[in-house]
Design an enzyme around this catalytic site. Structure first.
Site, PDB file in Angstrom:
ATOM      1  N   GLU A   1     -11.155   4.216   6.826  1.00  0.00           N
ATOM      2  CA  GLU A   1      -9.985   4.895   7.421  1.00  0.00           C
ATOM      3  C   GLU A   1     -10.508   6.045   8.278  1.00  0.00           C
ATOM      4  OE1 GLU A   1      -7.096   6.459   4.690  1.00  0.00           O
ATOM      5  OE2 GLU A   1      -5.617   6.797   6.272  1.00  0.00           O
TER       6      GLU A   1
ATOM      7  N   HIS B   1       1.435   5.444  -2.027  1.00  0.00           N
ATOM      8  CA  HIS B   1       0.946   6.524  -2.904  1.00  0.00           C
ATOM      9  C   HIS B   1       2.152   7.166  -3.583  1.00  0.00           C
ATOM     10  CE1 HIS B   1      -3.271   6.601  -1.423  1.00  0.00           C
ATOM     11  NE2 HIS B   1      -2.685   6.027  -0.384  1.00  0.00           N
TER      12      HIS B   1
ATOM     13  N   HIS C   1       0.836  -1.213   0.000  1.00  0.00           N
ATOM     14  CA  HIS C   1       0.000   0.000   0.000  1.00  0.00           C
ATOM     15  C   HIS C   1       0.868   1.259   0.000  1.00  0.00           C
ATOM     16  CE1 HIS C   1      -3.923   2.051   0.932  1.00  0.00           C
ATOM     17  NE2 HIS C   1      -3.034   3.031   1.090  1.00  0.00           N
TER      18      HIS C   1
ATOM     19  N   GLN D   1      -9.676   9.382  -5.179  1.00  0.00           N
ATOM     20  CA  GLN D   1      -9.356  10.030  -3.894  1.00  0.00           C
ATOM     21  C   GLN D   1     -10.493  10.910  -3.354  1.00  0.00           C
ATOM     22  OE1 GLN D   1      -5.942  10.771  -1.776  1.00  0.00           O
ATOM     23  NE2 GLN D   1      -7.907  10.854  -0.720  1.00  0.00           N
TER      24      GLN D   1
ATOM     25  N   HIS E   1      -9.275   1.713  -0.077  1.00  0.00           N
ATOM     26  CA  HIS E   1      -9.169   2.379   1.209  1.00  0.00           C
ATOM     27  C   HIS E   1     -10.526   2.170   1.872  1.00  0.00           C
ATOM     28  CE1 HIS E   1      -5.754   4.270  -0.686  1.00  0.00           C
ATOM     29  NE2 HIS E   1      -5.460   4.931   0.412  1.00  0.00           N
TER      30      HIS E   1
ATOM     31  N   ASP F   1       2.346   3.263   2.890  1.00  0.00           N
ATOM     32  CA  ASP F   1       1.299   4.256   2.613  1.00  0.00           C
ATOM     33  C   ASP F   1       1.871   5.574   2.097  1.00  0.00           C
ATOM     34  OD1 ASP F   1      -1.235   5.308   2.346  1.00  0.00           O
ATOM     35  OD2 ASP F   1      -1.685   5.400   4.484  1.00  0.00           O
TER      36      ASP F   1
END
Ligand code: FE2
Length: 434
Positions: A213, A59, A57, A152, A210, A309
């Protein structure tokens, strides 16, 4: 003549004094005292040879943007998303590529050779998507980069997100992403999960959302994700990332939820560095840790990985592609300090994420691609404790990164000049685990 012979290594399963013979980019044999010649011989000196680290995971479109255009003052997920929203219109493709390549340099040097990265698809220009598709090809010889189409700003909340997500998949993005807890209502969140799972089923793709969260114990999209996984026959193909609401859920509800996830073969990724800093920001004291229930998920037979992450971006100021740091934080936050718990933490940055990414050819066994990292430690627990130096990183049988051992010299009367960080014998946690 073979390509590479690595002499005298320990292996994560506890075998020691083994040699590894590599030819045509693949592992030919692993056994004691191999009699063969190779173009290069590496002395393992008894240290641990592990399959490479895998980050399930990440970005990569936002990495290394820390401080652009300002830092996240509240430290919350929501300010991070707002900050990223400010930054997005100013992004340039070549700068994204350059930052991603720099990050991959760090990853290789740290023995991290497979990364699943989410890429934001809510910018209609799909600038970041094109940049990371380019990077995926550029780094292919040394890093397996898997991309997730990540809406997102919310699949339903953000105008055009569904169309953009489909465009990204058509361009070659590998996995279907989502963010149901960021939709405006629980119902919209659940609807986004259904739509995304149906897209994945239609296209024959994996899913990685996701999911939940948040510190809200009533955020239960993981239940919906497991439901649609079963309904659409996506068993073993779906991952829930973060799942932090589970930290705050009622125990009775969790006792129902875990078997549902197990039946659906939904895996989980916790992101300890991020969850320990982003969650609990609305608490006074006691402050919740926020990370999902890793030991309980593992005990229920669910595959769990630790992800990095973020590194130096709107959500997190630190990080260096070091999966041993990630696992170390994970085992501390989850109190996985038994010998078996620490051993499981090592699996959560190697074999477990490899399974989640559906990597083929991964592992230290004859026939697998010869990817490995030689660590300056004798077993996985020592590697975690020392954040061991990556002495050599091997990709398809070639050494692609090397580092000098961590040497410290003492100038103290009556003590050895060279510091020895290793504790030998029955005293070591690894000995107690075996
Ligand atoms: Fe994330």
């Amino acid at each position: 003549m073979h390509d590479l012979l690595i002499r005298n290594v320990s292996l994560p399963d506890g075998r020691s004094a083994h040699d590894v013979l590599i030819g045509d980019g693949r592992i030919v044999a692993i056994q004691p005292s191999i009699e063969a010649t190779a173009g290069r011989t590496l002395d393992g000196d008894g240290y641990l040879l592990s399959p490479p680290f895998v980050d399930a995971h990440f970005h990569m479109d936002s990495t290394l943007t820390y401080g652009m255009p300002r830092v996240n003052e509240s430290g919350t997920l929501l300010e991070g998303i707002a900050l990223w929203g400010e930054l997005k219109p100013t992004l340039a493709q070549d700068a994204i590529v350059e930052r991603a390549l720099t990050y991959c340099d760090w990853a290789v040097a740290k023995g991290l050779l497979a990364i699943r990265s989410h890429v934001d698809v809510c910018d209609s220009r799909l600038l970041a998507v094109e940049a990371l598709l380019h990077v995926r090809e550029r780094v292919k010889p040394y890093v397996d980069l898997q991309l997730v189409a990540f809406p997102q700003d919310g699949l339903l909340r953000s105008p055009g997100a569904i169309a953009n997500l489909r465009r990204a998949l058509a361009l070659g993005v590998d996995v279907v992403g989502g963010i149901p807890h960021f939709e405006r209502t629980m119902a919209d969140g659940a609807e986004s999960v259904r739509i995304l799972c149906e897209i994945a089923a239609d296209e024959g793709l994996l899913v990685d959302m996701h999911c939940d969260e948040t510190d809200d114990p009533l955020s239960r999209h993981i239940e919906t994700l497991a439901f649609w996984t079963q309904r659409l026959g996506l068993h073993g193909r779906v991952n829930g990332s973060h799942l932090t609401s589970m930290h705050s859920m009622d125990n009775y509800y969790v006792s129902k939820l875990l078997p549902l996830m197990r039946e659906a073969q939904v895996s989980a990724v916790a992101n300890p560095l991020i969850n320990i800093t982003i969650q609990g920001r609305h608490d006074t004291y006691p402050k919740r840790r926020g990370m999902t229930r890793v030991p309980e998920l593992l005990a229920a037979g669910i595959t769990v990985a630790f992800g990095h992450d973020c590194v130096m971006d709107p959500w997190y100021a630190l990080g260096s592609a070091d999966m041993l740091e990630v696992a170390s934080m994970g085992l501390h936050v989850a109190q996985m300090t038994s010998a078996d718990g620490m051993r499981a933490a090592f699996d959560a940055i190697t074999t477990n994420p490899a399974r989640i990414l559906h990597l083929t050819d991964y592992g230290l066994a004859p026939g697998c691609r010869a990817d490995a990292v030689l660590l300056e430690a004798r077993d996985p627990i020592e590697a975690l404790r020392l954040r061991a130096t990556r002495l050599a990183v091997i990709r398809a049988g070639k050494v692609i990164a090397e580092a000098a051992p961590a040497v410290a010299t003492l100038r103290v009367d009556g003590r050895p000049e060279r510091v020895n960080w290793m504790i030998a014998g029955a005293n070591s946690p690894a000995a107690r685990a075996s």
